[in-house]
Design a protein around this motif. Structure first.
Motif, PDB file in Angstrom:
ATOM      1  N   GLY A 196       1.206  -0.730  -0.033  1.00  0.00           N
ATOM      2  CA  GLY A 196      -0.220  -0.165   0.082  1.00  0.00           C
ATOM      3  C   GLY A 196       0.940   1.149   0.347  1.00  0.00           C
ATOM      4  O   GLY A 196       0.171   2.308  -1.071  1.00  0.00           O
ATOM      5  N   GLN A 197       2.047   1.146   1.042  1.00  0.00           N
ATOM      6  CA  GLN A 197       3.012   2.300   0.724  1.00  0.00           C
ATOM      7  C   GLN A 197       3.619   3.017  -0.765  1.00  0.00           C
ATOM      8  O   GLN A 197       3.360   3.453  -1.239  1.00  0.00           O
ATOM      9  CB  GLN A 197       3.893   2.158   1.762  1.00  0.00           C
ATOM     10  CG  GLN A 197       3.384   2.513   3.142  1.00  0.00           C
ATOM     11  CD  GLN A 197       3.199   3.578   3.590  1.00  0.00           C
ATOM     12  OE1 GLN A 197       3.481   4.675   3.349  1.00  0.00           O
ATOM     13  NE2 GLN A 197       1.734   3.993   3.500  1.00  0.00           N
ATOM     14  N   GLU A 237       2.021   1.752  -3.986  1.00  0.00           N
ATOM     15  CA  GLU A 237       1.006   1.976  -4.899  1.00  0.00           C
ATOM     16  C   GLU A 237       0.727   3.694  -4.429  1.00  0.00           C
ATOM     17  O   GLU A 237       0.461   4.684  -5.392  1.00  0.00           O
ATOM     18  CB  GLU A 237      -0.208   0.763  -4.555  1.00  0.00           C
ATOM     19  CG  GLU A 237       0.817  -0.682  -5.014  1.00  0.00           C
ATOM     20  CD  GLU A 237      -1.107  -1.670  -4.295  1.00  0.00           C
ATOM     21  OE1 GLU A 237      -0.975  -2.741  -5.502  1.00  0.00           O
ATOM     22  OE2 GLU A 237      -2.044  -1.412  -4.022  1.00  0.00           O
ATOM     23  N   GLY A 238       0.383   3.590  -3.673  1.00  0.00           N
ATOM     24  CA  GLY A 238       0.279   4.948  -2.888  1.00  0.00           C
ATOM     25  C   GLY A 238       1.174   6.031  -3.482  1.00  0.00           C
ATOM     26  O   GLY A 238       1.009   7.393  -3.999  1.00  0.00           O
TER      27      GLY A 238
END
Lengths: 169, 776
Positions: free
Chosen positions: B649-650, B652-653
């Motif tokens: 998630g880190q 991709e964000g």
């Protein structure tokens, strides 16, 4: 020198209107000042603070709720327009301890990071799944194009919507 | 500090259920806008409205009943015996409020604070205040700051400068076979967390207390202590649920925290200020705009023999964090390459805009953009593929970076590059694109491929972590569970989950036996700010150490067996009953090899680095000149991955924010302030703008991170922009040296054939011809 402060006065109580509507499946009668948006009435008069202020200009989608099953931006809708309507907010998705399959999938796949856009995205995705139980990726992208998320890059959100759709079948 | 044991627990390395998720998903998480207090007033800020001047008077219009309002000005700070400043790194930098007779240094300076029971009563009052200002000349561009005909800071507008010198750069250029040069520019970027800044202030007895949205509770406390002239026992800061930060809530909450506390003191009741979107975008910090001149010397075989880099940041009107942003950007400017001769000159310049500040990456994305764009131009000039040029120059384990730091990480960049290219299907796509180009003379859409290779230092730069000397506690609770005490904030990245994983495995217990305290300066020690990719690796390591210490104490007391196992809950309870409180603290110690010379800017700038190879496939519409990312691969080595879902998630964000910075996010300046301060006019990526992002982790455990983890949060901001712009050059045969590469910028580059972009001697390198290297 600036003026010295006096004991503050309560806000002048303007004339209020009373409206009956259904909120998260329960009938509600609410009195509010007629200039208020649906977002303000939900948060300030019904204490449903799950729905968020993001821009108050209809640009970010953080305030999305469902009115009669359709996603609307509650910051742009006067509460007065909602008489008799059925409003669903993020608080209305779970059934007690039982999360909505979408909420479960969001938890599993890290689709909520800071969580601030999440309520608006959850209800918007709920409306999509209610209408299209097996949405394609482009349908998901289009449905959520009005909900800005700065944390996730959206991919985990798509995956969560797809997982919830699969589990519901 | 002891190296982490290579043990495997039940929690670390697994995507365990995230602790923070349930309340957020039910709409029950309480952000500052969701919290009210009895008698709470609503506050607002009156701002300077001129780029530069001297405040002569404040006029309160007769149309407003001022006795209904609480009004605070700079005079209130002084009258109470405080200091009118926002203490951050520099104690006396920007004022908390501009006072009569003081300089106004930018258009969004706070001058008057107002509070009223009715939030709707604030705007009419704000408009009824007129500031009498003697105008002064302002510096509105980086060129004007550098020319220093108008000086707004120090003697020459230079806030701070740094230099790196390695080898003999001039001799290397004199002997160079190929010299290349270019100037690369990046724009400001708004963090655009979806929750705006907001705070509540109140007096609890004689304690000034602030609750709100923030990354760094102890920074806010420092600001309160200085401005109110009180000690730490009389300034309390509590984090509420925070709707994103990305650096944008690193320093600004110190200003806002002071403001709500000043209003609350005068009102004698709680006061809340919530910025609206327009105010937040215009007044708070953004990523520093940058201009970097890169000159390189290379052999014809692609070996880089020298780099000469001039790196300039626009710091805005006050010093704030610019020196630290500059130091990271300066150190990262020479990239993950082994180059014998390197000169970097970094300068942060003052202008008359609101101060620029922290944003994910913190100076590194700017200088990395310049180098990675430049290297593609060099590759084209030499007739090499971009990957071949990089392979020729990669630093290896044991090799030396620009500051003289020897690489200890177990990194093989060649292998990481190979994995990334394979995942991206680079060779096949390159063949396809070449065939496409051969088929049609003027296609409506042109595809291209680009890559970037980079590194990102873990934790604070240089001696920063030593100065911070962070502390973490782990304590036993009455029910036998343990509680982690740290000031690191959860801002979406999963801090509480990761700390619980680390503590549980270090103690050998279930995660259910571990609680993580809410950051509240009354309850938790100062484990430093939540910045610099340091929470998991630096603070997490302290969690691990404190947990080991707590366990060792129980073993020493004969309450747990020495060889592992045992009933921790029972042991904790027995300790509390018979021996008293149980609390273990751990304080940061640098890895033993770290040596850093701040004066010479030489040595181990970071304990470790994370490493990345990012690949972008881009399509440019030749009618509209819109560029679109079709596919993205993010391969990185970040040490041990503690929680795969959160780590992914880190990445991709961060990539999504990088795509925005590269293509869409354009801060338009007018008279020293952002004029497109709303989300319709400042375009961040929506769900329809993000391509598939394939994330690959190579894991080489770092002995001084918890269970081997290094930093991760900022790394994904470094690679996307240069990879995307390199792909645009591949597609168009024109080098674009400025981001965001909006359709207007691309049109200028294509129709002006490179003449209108960049400046200086390197412009000729901008046109590489239609048959770009590797594709012909």
């Amino acid at each position: 020198m600036p003026p010295q402060p006096q004991p503050p006065q309560p806000p002048t109580a303007g004339s209020k209107v009373v409206l009956t509507l259904t909120v998260n499946g329960e009938a509600a009668e609410v009195a509010f000042e007629p200039h208020k948006t649906l977002l303000e009435v939900l948060r300030e008069d019904l204490a449903l603070t799950g729905t968020k202020h993001g821009c108050e200009l209809g640009e970010c989608g953080a305030c999305a709720v469902l009115v009669d099953g359709k996603p609307v931006l509650s910051c742009l809708m006067l509460a007065l327009e909602c008489g008799g309507a059925s409003v669903t907010t993020v608080e209305g998705l779970a059934r007690g301890a039982q999360l909505d399959p979408l909420q479960d999938a969001f938890a599993d796949l890290g689709a909520a990071q800071c969580g601030y856009c999440t309520p608006g995205i959850l209800v918007t995705a709920r409306a999509l799944l209610d209408q299209h139980p097996a949405p394609t990726r482009p349908q998901i992208e289009e449905a959520l194009a009005g909900n800005l998320c700065r944390c996730t890059g959206y991919l985990s959100i798509y995956q969560a919507v797809e997982q919830a759709a699969r589990k519901a079948r | 500090m002891l190296p982490s044991r290579a043990m495997t627990g039940k929690a670390v390395g697994r995507s365990v259920p995230r602790r923070e998720a349930d309340a957020k998903l039910r709409g029950q998480a309480r952000y500052v806008g969701d919290v009210t207090m009895p008698g709470m007033l609503h506050g607002a800020t009156v701002r300077s409205q001129v780029a530069r001047g001297r405040l002569r008077a404040i006029h309160f219009g007769p149309e407003v009943r001022w006795d209904e309002y609480v009004v605070v000005t700079a005079a209130d700070i002084i009258a109470a015996g405080g200091v009118n400043t926002v203490a951050l790194i520099v104690d006396h930098d920007q004022p908390a409020l501009v006072g009569i007779g003081d300089i106004i240094a930018h258009r969004e300076e706070p001058v008057v604070l107002l509070a009223h029971p009715d939030p709707h009563a604030l705007e009419p009052a704000r408009r009824a205040i007129r500031l009498e200002v003697e105008p002064l000349p302002a510096v509105l561009t980086l060129d004007d700051a550098l020319a220093a005909r108008t000086v707004v800071y120090g003697e020459d507008n230079v806030i701070k400068s740094y230099g790196i010198d390695k080898g003999d750069v001039d001799a290397a250029f004199a002997a160079a076979e190929v010299v290349s040069e270019g100037v690369y520019e990046t724009g400001a970027q708004e963090q655009l967390y979806i929750e705006n800044n907001g705070m509540i202030g109140a007096l609890e007895g004689d304690v000034v207390t602030v609750w709100g949205s923030m990354q760094c509770p102890y920074y806010v406390q420092k600001g309160l202590m200085k401005c109110f002239g009180v000690g730490p026992e009389r300034a309390r800061v509590v984090q509420l649920e925070t709707g994103g930060g990305f650096g944008g809530k690193e320093e600004y909450p110190s200003i806002l925290g002071i403001h709500v506390a000043l209003l609350a003191r005068k009102a004698g009741r709680p006061v809340r200020i919530l910025y609206d979107r327009g105010e937040d975008m215009a007044a708070t910090t953004k990523r520093h705009p940058s201009r970097t001149r890169v000159r390189s010397a290379a052999r014809r075989d692609g070996t880089l023999t020298a780099l000469d880099i001039d790196f300039v940041l626009d710091g805005g009107a006050y010093a704030t964090l610019s020196q630290v942003v500059l130091s990271r950007g300066t150190i990262h400017a020479a990239g993950p390459y082994s180059v014998a001769n390197v000169r970097v000159r970094g300068r942060a310049m003052a202008t008359s805009t609101p101060p620029h500040g922290a944003f994910r990456g913190f100076g590194a994305p700017q200088s990395i953009f310049a180098l990675e764009r430049h290297l593609d131009e060099v590759a084209h000039k030499l007739g090499l593929t971009p990957e071949a040029l990089r392979r020729k120059n990669f630093v290896t384990k044991g090799g030396e970076l620009a500051t003289g730091q020897l690489v200890r990480d177990d990194i093989d960049l060649g292998a990481l590059l190979g994995s990334a290219l394979a995942l991206a299907d680079w060779e096949r796509k390159r063949t396809d694109i070449a065939a496409e180009r051969a088929r049609s003379g003027a296609p409506l859409r042109r595809r291209g491929l680009g890559l970037a290779t980079f590194l990102h230092g873990t934790g604070f730069t240089g001696s920063g972590e030593k100065y911070l000397a962070s502390v973490v506690g782990v304590e036993g609770m009455a029910d036998g569970r343990v509680r982690v005490l740290a000031s690191s904030t959860e801002i979406g990245q999963g801090t509480q989950t990761v700390f619980a994983q680390i503590a549980a495995d270090a103690l050998g217990v279930d995660m259910a036996d571990v609680e993580v305290a809410t950051p509240d300066t009354r309850d938790v020690p100062n484990s430093g700010p939540t910045v610099a990719s340091r929470t998991c690796t630096i603070v997490g390591k302290l969690v691990e150490t404190a947990a080991h210490t707590l366990r060792a104490r129980l073993v020493a007391a004969g309450l747990l067996p020495a060889d592992g196992g045992g009933d921790l809950r029972a042991a904790v309870q027995r300790h509390l009953a018979t021996l008293g409180p149980l609390r273990a603290l751990a304080q940061y110690e640098a890895p033993p090899y770290v040596k850093w010379d701040e004066g010479a800017f030489r040595g181990d700038a970071y304990g470790a680095y994370s490493w990345g190879v990012y690949v972008a496939e881009v399509e440019v519409d030749m009618l509209t000149y819109e560029a679109r990312v079709l596919d993205f691969v993010a391969a990185q080595e970040v040490g041990r991955v503690i929680h795969p879902v959160l780590a992914t998630g880190q990445i991709e964000g961060g990539v999504a924010q990088g795509i925005g910075w590269a293509l869409y996010e354009n801060v338009v300046w007018r008279d020293g302030v952002m004029s497109n301060n709303r989300m319709t006019d400042y375009i961040m990526p929506t769900s329809e703008d993000i391509p598939p992002i394939r994330v690959l982790f190579a894991e080489a455990p770092y002995p001084y991170g918890p269970f081997g983890a290094k930093g991760i949060g900022e790394l994904p901001m470094d690679g996307p922009a240069p990879a995307i712009l390199n792909a645009i050059e591949d597609a168009l045969g024109v080098s674009i040296r400025r981001i965001p590469a909006t359709p207007e910028v691309i049109m200028d580059a294509v129709e002006g054939a490179g003449a209108s972009n960049g400046d200086g001697a390197g412009a000729g390198a901008g046109v590489a011809g239609a048959g770009v290297a590797g594709a012909a």
